[in-house]
Design a protein around this motif. Structure first.
Motif, PDB file in Angstrom:
ATOM      1  N   ARG A 264       0.929  -0.998  -0.041  1.00 48.95           N
ATOM      2  CA  ARG A 264       0.057  -0.083  -0.023  1.00 48.95           C
ATOM      3  C   ARG A 264       0.971   1.299   0.022  1.00 48.95           C
ATOM      4  NH1 ARG A 264      -2.324  -2.862   4.116  1.00 48.95           N
ATOM      5  NH2 ARG A 264      -1.989  -1.582   5.509  1.00 48.95           N
ATOM      6  N   PRO A 265       0.420   2.320  -0.328  1.00 51.85           N
ATOM      7  CA  PRO A 265       1.060   3.590  -0.325  1.00 51.85           C
ATOM      8  C   PRO A 265       1.976   3.799   1.030  1.00 51.85           C
ATOM      9  CG  PRO A 265      -0.881   3.996  -1.562  1.00 51.85           C
ATOM     10  CD  PRO A 265      -1.040   2.583  -0.955  1.00 51.85           C
ATOM     11  N   GLY A 266       3.272   4.167   0.846  1.00 53.32           N
ATOM     12  CA  GLY A 266       3.945   4.337   2.169  1.00 53.32           C
ATOM     13  C   GLY A 266       4.672   3.099   2.606  1.00 53.32           C
ATOM     14  N   GLN A 267       4.211   2.001   2.031  1.00 53.97           N
ATOM     15  CA  GLN A 267       5.081   0.746   2.507  1.00 53.97           C
ATOM     16  C   GLN A 267       6.174   0.634   1.803  1.00 53.97           C
ATOM     17  OE1 GLN A 267       1.966  -2.365   2.230  1.00 53.97           O
ATOM     18  NE2 GLN A 267       1.696  -2.086   4.412  1.00 53.97           N
ATOM     19  N   PRO A 282      15.804  -6.925  19.076  1.00 54.13           N
ATOM     20  CA  PRO A 282      15.753  -5.300  19.365  1.00 54.13           C
ATOM     21  C   PRO A 282      15.444  -4.420  18.372  1.00 54.13           C
ATOM     22  CG  PRO A 282      17.510  -6.522  20.376  1.00 54.13           C
ATOM     23  CD  PRO A 282      16.808  -7.385  19.438  1.00 54.13           C
ATOM     24  N   LEU A 283      16.321  -4.753  17.110  1.00 56.10           N
ATOM     25  CA  LEU A 283      16.140  -3.502  15.974  1.00 56.10           C
ATOM     26  C   LEU A 283      14.735  -3.322  15.581  1.00 56.10           C
ATOM     27  CD1 LEU A 283      18.122  -2.242  14.378  1.00 56.10           C
ATOM     28  CD2 LEU A 283      18.228  -4.069  12.976  1.00 56.10           C
ATOM     29  N   ILE A 284      13.968  -4.638  15.418  1.00 53.30           N
ATOM     30  CA  ILE A 284      12.529  -4.518  14.962  1.00 53.30           C
ATOM     31  C   ILE A 284      11.809  -3.559  16.049  1.00 53.30           C
ATOM     32  CG2 ILE A 284      10.628  -5.656  14.259  1.00 53.30           C
ATOM     33  CD1 ILE A 284      12.808  -6.019  12.479  1.00 53.30           C
ATOM     34  N   SER A 285      11.824  -3.957  17.341  1.00 54.91           N
ATOM     35  CA  SER A 285      11.136  -3.241  18.069  1.00 54.91           C
ATOM     36  C   SER A 285      11.571  -1.657  18.347  1.00 54.91           C
ATOM     37  CB  SER A 285      11.059  -3.993  19.789  1.00 54.91           C
ATOM     38  OG  SER A 285      12.426  -4.417  20.115  1.00 54.91           O
ATOM     39  N   ASP A 286      12.927  -1.606  18.221  1.00 52.84           N
ATOM     40  CA  ASP A 286      13.406  -0.260  18.292  1.00 52.84           C
ATOM     41  C   ASP A 286      12.664   0.733  17.332  1.00 52.84           C
ATOM     42  OD1 ASP A 286      15.207  -0.782  20.280  1.00 52.84           O
ATOM     43  OD2 ASP A 286      16.807  -0.415  18.768  1.00 52.84           O
ATOM     44  N   ILE A 287      12.709   0.136  15.810  1.00 53.88           N
ATOM     45  CA  ILE A 287      12.115   1.185  14.812  1.00 53.88           C
ATOM     46  C   ILE A 287      10.588   1.326  15.443  1.00 53.88           C
ATOM     47  CG2 ILE A 287      13.713   0.902  13.394  1.00 53.88           C
ATOM     48  CD1 ILE A 287      12.383  -0.975  11.797  1.00 53.88           C
ATOM     49  N   SER A 288       9.930   0.287  15.702  1.00 55.34           N
ATOM     50  CA  SER A 288       8.541   0.544  15.826  1.00 55.34           C
ATOM     51  C   SER A 288       8.229   1.426  17.024  1.00 55.34           C
ATOM     52  CB  SER A 288       7.874  -0.861  16.251  1.00 55.34           C
ATOM     53  OG  SER A 288       8.344  -2.082  15.864  1.00 55.34           O
ATOM     54  N   ARG A 289       9.074   1.447  17.926  1.00 56.57           N
ATOM     55  CA  ARG A 289       8.890   2.360  18.959  1.00 56.57           C
ATOM     56  C   ARG A 289       9.109   3.675  18.739  1.00 56.57           C
ATOM     57  NH1 ARG A 289      12.014   0.438  22.800  1.00 56.57           N
ATOM     58  NH2 ARG A 289      11.611  -1.746  22.644  1.00 56.57           N
ATOM     59  N   GLN A 290      10.381   3.922  18.324  1.00 55.83           N
ATOM     60  CA  GLN A 290      11.101   5.193  17.850  1.00 55.83           C
ATOM     61  C   GLN A 290      10.333   6.088  16.783  1.00 55.83           C
ATOM     62  OE1 GLN A 290      15.004   6.109  17.364  1.00 55.83           O
ATOM     63  NE2 GLN A 290      15.807   4.330  18.778  1.00 55.83           N
ATOM     64  N   PHE A 291      10.036   5.123  15.980  1.00 57.70           N
ATOM     65  CA  PHE A 291       9.427   6.038  14.581  1.00 57.70           C
ATOM     66  C   PHE A 291       7.784   5.781  14.521  1.00 57.70           C
ATOM     67  CE2 PHE A 291      13.855   5.059  13.848  1.00 57.70           C
ATOM     68  CZ  PHE A 291      14.316   6.288  13.843  1.00 57.70           C
ATOM     69  N   ASN A 292       7.432   4.881  15.256  1.00 57.32           N
ATOM     70  CA  ASN A 292       5.867   4.633  15.132  1.00 57.32           C
ATOM     71  C   ASN A 292       5.539   4.115  13.702  1.00 57.32           C
ATOM     72  OD1 ASN A 292       3.332   4.252  16.067  1.00 57.32           O
ATOM     73  ND2 ASN A 292       2.654   6.635  15.383  1.00 57.32           N
ATOM     74  N   VAL A 293       6.381   3.002  13.383  1.00 59.87           N
ATOM     75  CA  VAL A 293       6.065   2.493  12.171  1.00 59.87           C
ATOM     76  C   VAL A 293       5.774   0.976  12.546  1.00 59.87           C
ATOM     77  CG1 VAL A 293       7.386   3.557  10.589  1.00 59.87           C
ATOM     78  CG2 VAL A 293       8.586   1.937  11.803  1.00 59.87           C
ATOM     79  N   ILE A 314      12.990 -10.292   6.112  1.00 55.48           N
ATOM     80  CA  ILE A 314      12.487  -9.580   5.034  1.00 55.48           C
ATOM     81  C   ILE A 314      11.414  -8.976   5.536  1.00 55.48           C
ATOM     82  CG2 ILE A 314      11.459  -9.518   2.963  1.00 55.48           C
ATOM     83  CD1 ILE A 314      13.539 -11.562   1.931  1.00 55.48           C
ATOM     84  N   ILE A 315      11.061  -7.555   5.606  1.00 57.37           N
ATOM     85  CA  ILE A 315      10.291  -7.064   6.350  1.00 57.37           C
ATOM     86  C   ILE A 315       9.481  -6.115   5.415  1.00 57.37           C
ATOM     87  CG2 ILE A 315      11.128  -7.061   8.620  1.00 57.37           C
ATOM     88  CD1 ILE A 315      11.960  -4.496   8.557  1.00 57.37           C
ATOM     89  N   VAL A 316       8.287  -5.686   5.908  1.00 52.40           N
ATOM     90  CA  VAL A 316       7.337  -4.649   5.287  1.00 52.40           C
ATOM     91  C   VAL A 316       7.194  -3.509   6.248  1.00 52.40           C
ATOM     92  CG1 VAL A 316       5.032  -3.848   4.101  1.00 52.40           C
ATOM     93  CG2 VAL A 316       6.092  -6.089   3.757  1.00 52.40           C
ATOM     94  N   LEU A 317       7.806  -2.386   6.104  1.00 52.60           N
ATOM     95  CA  LEU A 317       7.598  -1.352   6.799  1.00 52.60           C
ATOM     96  C   LEU A 317       6.518  -0.481   6.488  1.00 52.60           C
ATOM     97  CD1 LEU A 317      10.984   0.630   7.287  1.00 52.60           C
ATOM     98  CD2 LEU A 317       9.837  -0.759   8.896  1.00 52.60           C
ATOM     99  N   ASP A 318       5.551  -0.229   7.361  1.00 52.77           N
ATOM    100  CA  ASP A 318       4.118   0.409   7.022  1.00 52.77           C
ATOM    101  C   ASP A 318       4.002   1.621   8.205  1.00 52.77           C
ATOM    102  OD1 ASP A 318       1.583   0.893   6.273  1.00 52.77           O
ATOM    103  OD2 ASP A 318       0.916  -1.099   7.651  1.00 52.77           O
ATOM    104  N   GLY A 319       3.668   2.633   7.512  1.00 57.05           N
ATOM    105  CA  GLY A 319       3.301   3.901   8.486  1.00 57.05           C
ATOM    106  C   GLY A 319       3.134   5.119   7.640  1.00 57.05           C
ATOM    107  N   ASP A 320       3.342   6.050   8.353  1.00 47.86           N
ATOM    108  CA  ASP A 320       3.465   7.321   7.746  1.00 47.86           C
ATOM    109  C   ASP A 320       4.540   7.574   6.740  1.00 47.86           C
ATOM    110  OD1 ASP A 320       2.217  10.210   8.054  1.00 47.86           O
ATOM    111  OD2 ASP A 320       4.538  10.458   8.467  1.00 47.86           O
ATOM    112  N   LYS A 321       4.558   8.257   5.762  1.00 45.16           N
ATOM    113  CA  LYS A 321       5.541   8.102   4.771  1.00 45.16           C
ATOM    114  C   LYS A 321       6.676   8.666   5.388  1.00 45.16           C
ATOM    115  CE  LYS A 321       6.978   9.308  -0.032  1.00 45.16           C
ATOM    116  NZ  LYS A 321       8.121   9.279   0.451  1.00 45.16           N
ATOM    117  N   ALA A 322       6.795   9.962   5.958  1.00 43.62           N
ATOM    118  CA  ALA A 322       8.064  10.415   6.752  1.00 43.62           C
ATOM    119  C   ALA A 322       8.484   9.605   7.676  1.00 43.62           C
ATOM    120  CB  ALA A 322       7.708  11.713   7.168  1.00 43.62           C
ATOM    121  N   ALA A 323       7.641   8.839   8.418  1.00 42.85           N
ATOM    122  CA  ALA A 323       8.195   7.837   9.514  1.00 42.85           C
ATOM    123  C   ALA A 323       8.872   6.804   8.859  1.00 42.85           C
ATOM    124  CB  ALA A 323       6.982   7.529  10.434  1.00 42.85           C
TER     125      ALA A 323
END
Ligand code: ADP
Ligand code: MG
Lengths: 346, 223
Positions: A264-267, A282-293, A314-323
Motif C-alpha cells: 500500500r502507499p507508504g509501505q 531489538p532492532l525491530i522493536s526499536d524502530i517500531s517504538r522510535q518511529f511509530n512504524v 524480510i520485512i514490510v515497513l508500514d506507516g506514515d511516509k515520513a516515519a
C-alpha cells in the motif's frame, strides 16, 4: 604461511587428455589448521576431488608442494606414501565398501597385513562399530546396509589406523538430508573427541554451514575466497560465494514473490542482513517504538554458524511516509546490518 | 538298448570309454596349466593398463599384441604350426601328451581376455580405496581384484572350459585322441553315424555338467 597440518604451496595440476592439456588446479595456496574442520566448496568439475587426492598422494601435482606436517607428500617414495595413508585416511561419496567382505573384514582391511592377532583385530573392530553406532553389524555384508550405515562403516574403516587427518570427498552427497545430518554429527564428534583434522570437499552449502570452521571456495581450479566460515558467510566478496550462500538461504526471494506482495502507499519491502552475532529482535522493536512504524516480518532466516547468528529478515515497513523514511534511514545507519529496499509502493 | 541303437559304439566300448577319459584328462590338464598362465597374463594386463595401479605401456603392449596375434590364428593351423615345438616340449606330437601344449597355446589367449575382463569389472572406486587405505599393489591384486571378482572369474572359467572342450575335439582330428579322435576314426572314416551321435551326446552331457557346476559355484560366491 606454512602453519597448518597440511599446506599447499603454489600447487598446479594438469591432465594431458586427447583434447589437450586440462589445467585442473591453478596456483593453489592453502593452509589447513590442525584439529579443525576445513571445507572446500565448488561446483562439480571445479577440481575438488583432484585437490583432496593430492593430500594423500593419489594424485601428484604437476608443480608446487603439498606438505603433511614436515613431509612433502608429492616427493615421497611409494613406501613412505603407503605409511602416510595410515595417518591420512579417506571416505568417499559411494562409500566403496568391498561387497565380498563382511563388515568386520571391511573395517579391518587397512590393517590386514600389519601382523595383528585375530583377537586384536576383532577388538579394534568392535570398538569402532560401537563408536559408529552399529555394534550388531559385525558379520553382516555391505549389501544389507542402508547408505547411511555404509558410510558409518566406511568411517570406521577410515579410523582403524588412528589417523590424524580424515579426508571426505562428497561423503554425504549420496545421502538424504536426515542421514546427511547424522553423518555430519558423527564427523563433528570425531573432530571434537579425538582432535582429528577433517577436510571436506562438497558442493553442498549445508555441509559447510553445519560443521566447518574454515572454508575455501574453489572456482574452476582456483581458490577465489577463503577464511573462517562465519567471516566468509557474513561478508562474502565473490559472486560464486554469494551464490552458494543463497542456496541455503530463503532471503533471496524471487521477483514473482515480490510481485505478489501488494504494497500500500507508504509501505516498503526491505531485506535486512545481519552481519554479527547479535540477536535480531531489538532492532525491530526499536524502530517500531522510535518511529511509530509497523515492521511486519514476511520471511525470517536466521541460522547458527559456529555458535553465532547469521541471516536476516524480510520485512514490510508500514506507516506514515515520513516515519517510514526515517526508520529506513535509521536502519541504514546500523553498522552490522545490511539494508536493501526490494520494493516500495508508488 | 545300446546294442540296438548304437551297435558300433557297443562294439568298440572300451575305446569309447577310453576316449571319454582322454577328453576329460586333456581338459583338466590343459585347463589347469592355462588357468595359471592366463591368470598371470590377465593380472599383468589389468595392472599395467593405462589407468591401472602400475601402468606400463611396453609390457601391456607386448602382451596385448601377442594375445591378439595368437587369437587370430585358426586353431587347426596353430596345431600344425606348433608340431615341431610340441615335439621338443612334450617329446611327441601325438596322443594325449602331444595335445596339451597346443591346447594351452590355443586356449590361453581367450582365457586371458576373459580373466582380464572379469578383473576389470571390479569397481574402480574399490581399487582407489585400496590405494587410499595404504595397501601395496600386490595386496590390492590379492584382496580386492581377485577377491571381489571371484564370482566373475568362475563364470569366465566356465565359458573357457566349454571352449576348451571344443578345442580338444579339434585336436583329436590330428591324431590327438579323445572323443574327437574317436568320432573321426569310427564315425567319419568308417561311416558309422551312431558313433558320431554318441560322441555328440557325451560332449553335450559334459558341457552341461560344467555349465551347471560353474553357475552354481559362481552364484554361491556372490554376496
Ligand atoms: N585422471 C584424470 N584424467 C583426466 N582428467 C581428469 C582426471 N581426473 C579429473 N580430471 C578432470 O579434472 C577436472 C576436475 O575434476 P574433479 O577434481 O573430479 O572435480 P570435482 O571433484 O570438483 O567435481 C574435470 O574436468 C575432470 O574431467
Ligand atoms: Mg569430485
Amino acid at each position: 604461511m606454512a602453519t597448518g597440518v597440511i599446506n599447499f604451496k603454489k600447487v598446479n595440476k594438469s591432465f594431458d587428455t586427447d583434447e589437450g592439456v586440462n589445467h585442473v588446479l591453478k596456483d593453489i595456496d592453502l593452509s589447513i589448521p590442525k584439529g579443525k574442520i576445513f571445507g572446500v566448496i565448488g561446483y562439480s568439475g571445479a577440481g575438488k576431488s583432484t585437490l583432496i587426492r593430492c593430500i594423500n598422494g593419489l594424485e601428484k601435482p604437476t608443480d608446487g608442494t603439498v606438505t603433511f606436517n614436515d613431509q612433502i607428500v608429492n616427493q615421497l617414495d611409494h613406501k613412505s606414501l603407503l605409511n602416510l595413508r595410515g595417518k591420512i585416511s579417506m571416505i568417499f561419496q559411494q562409500f566403496n565398501l568391498m561387497p565380498g567382505r563382511t563388515i568386520a573384514e571391511n573395517i579391518s582391511l587397512p590393517i590386514k597385513y600389519q601382523g595383528f592377532s585375530k583377537e586384536e583385530v576383532s577388538s579394534k573392530v568392535r570398538k569402532l562399530l560401537d563408536l559408529v553406532g552399529l555394534p550388531d553389524k559385525y558379520s553382516a555384508y555391505p549389501s544389507s546396509l542402508s547408505g547411511g550405515q555404509k558410510q558409518r562403516i566406511a568411517i570406521a574403516r577410515a579410523l582403524i589406523n588412528d589417523p590424524e587427518v580424515l579426508l571426505c570427498d562428497e561423503a554425504t552427497s549420496a545421502l538424504d538430508p536426515e542421514t546427511t545430518d547424522s553423518i555430519l554429527t558423527l564427523l563433528k564428534q570425531l573432530n571434537k573427541d579425538y582432535g582429528i583434522t577433517i577436510i571436506i570437499v562438497t558442493h553442498e552449502m549445508h555441509v559447510i554451514e553445519s560443521i566447518c570452521d574454515d572454508i575455501a571456495v574453489l572456482d574452476k581450479g582456483s581458490i577465489v575466497e577463503q577464511g573462517n566460515v562465519y567471516a566468509v558467510f557474513s561478508d562474502p566478496k565473490e559472486e560464486l560465494t554469494k551464490k552458494f550462500i543463497n542456496t541455503t538461504s530463503n532471503l533471496k526471494i524471487s521477483q514473482e514473490l515480490v510481485d505478489t506482495i501488494n504494497l500500500r502507499p507508504g509501505q516498503k519491502l526491505i531485506r535486512l542482513s545481519y552481519r554479527d552475532g547479535e540477536t535480531v529482535t531489538p532492532l525491530i522493536s526499536d524502530i517500531s517504538r522510535q518511529f511509530n512504524v509497523n515492521a511486519n516480518i514476511i520471511i525470517g532466516d536466521i541460522k547458527l554458524i559456529q555458535k553465532q547468528l547469521l541471516g536476516g529478515l524480510i520485512i514490510v515497513l508500514d506507516g506514515d511516509k515520513a516515519a517510514v523514511d526515517s526508520a529506513e534511514q535509521y536502519l541504514q545507519q546500523q553498522k552490522d546490518v545490511e539494508v536493501e529496499v526490494i520494493n516500495h509502493a508508488r | 538298448m545300446l546294442d540296438k541303437y548304437f551297435p558300433n559304439v557297443a562294439a568298440n566300448w572300451q575305446a569309447f570309454t577310453e576316449s571319454i577319459l582322454e577328453t576329460i584328462e586333456m581338459v583338466i590338464i590343459a585347463g589347469l596349466i592355462s588357468f595359471v598362465v592366463s591368470l598371470l597374463l590377465g593380472i599383468i594386463l589389468v595392472v599395467t593398463q593405462q589407468d591401472g595401479i602400475s601402468p606400463n605401456r611396453v609390457v601391456w603392449n607386448i602382451i596385448d599384441k601377442l594375445i591378439n596375434l595368437f587369437r587370430s590364428i585358426p586353431f587347426i593351423i596353430l596345431i600344425v604350426a606348433l608340431i615341431p615345438l610340441t615335439t621338443v616340449i612334450s617329446g611327441t606330437a601325438i596322443g594325449v601328451r602331444g595335445t596339451i601344449f597346443p591346447l594351452v597355446i590355443g586356449i590361453t589367449p581367450f582365457f586371458s581376455r576373459q580373466i582380464e575382463s572379469a578383473l576389470n569389472d571390479t569397481n574402480s572406486g574399490l581399487i582407489e580405496t585400496g590405494e587410499a587405505i595404504g595397501l601395496t599393489n600386490f595386496q590390492i591384486i590379492r584382496s580386492i581384484y581377485l577377491h571381489e571378482s571371484i564370482s566373475g572369474l568362475t563364470r569366465m572359467t566356465t565359458t573357457t572350459i566349454v571352449s576348451l572342450i571344443g578345442l580338444t575335439a579339434i585336436v583329436g582330428v590330428v591324431g590327438g585322441g579323445g572323443l574327437g579322435n574317436f568320432a573321426i576314426q569310427y564315425g567319419y572314416q568308417q561311416n558309422q553315424f551312431d558313433v558320431t551321435l554318441a560322441c555328440i551326446i557325451v560332449l553335450l552331457i559334459i558341457v552341461t555338467i560344467v555349465q551347471i557346476l560353474g553357475t552354481l559355484i559362481s552364484e554361491t560366491l556372490k554376496h
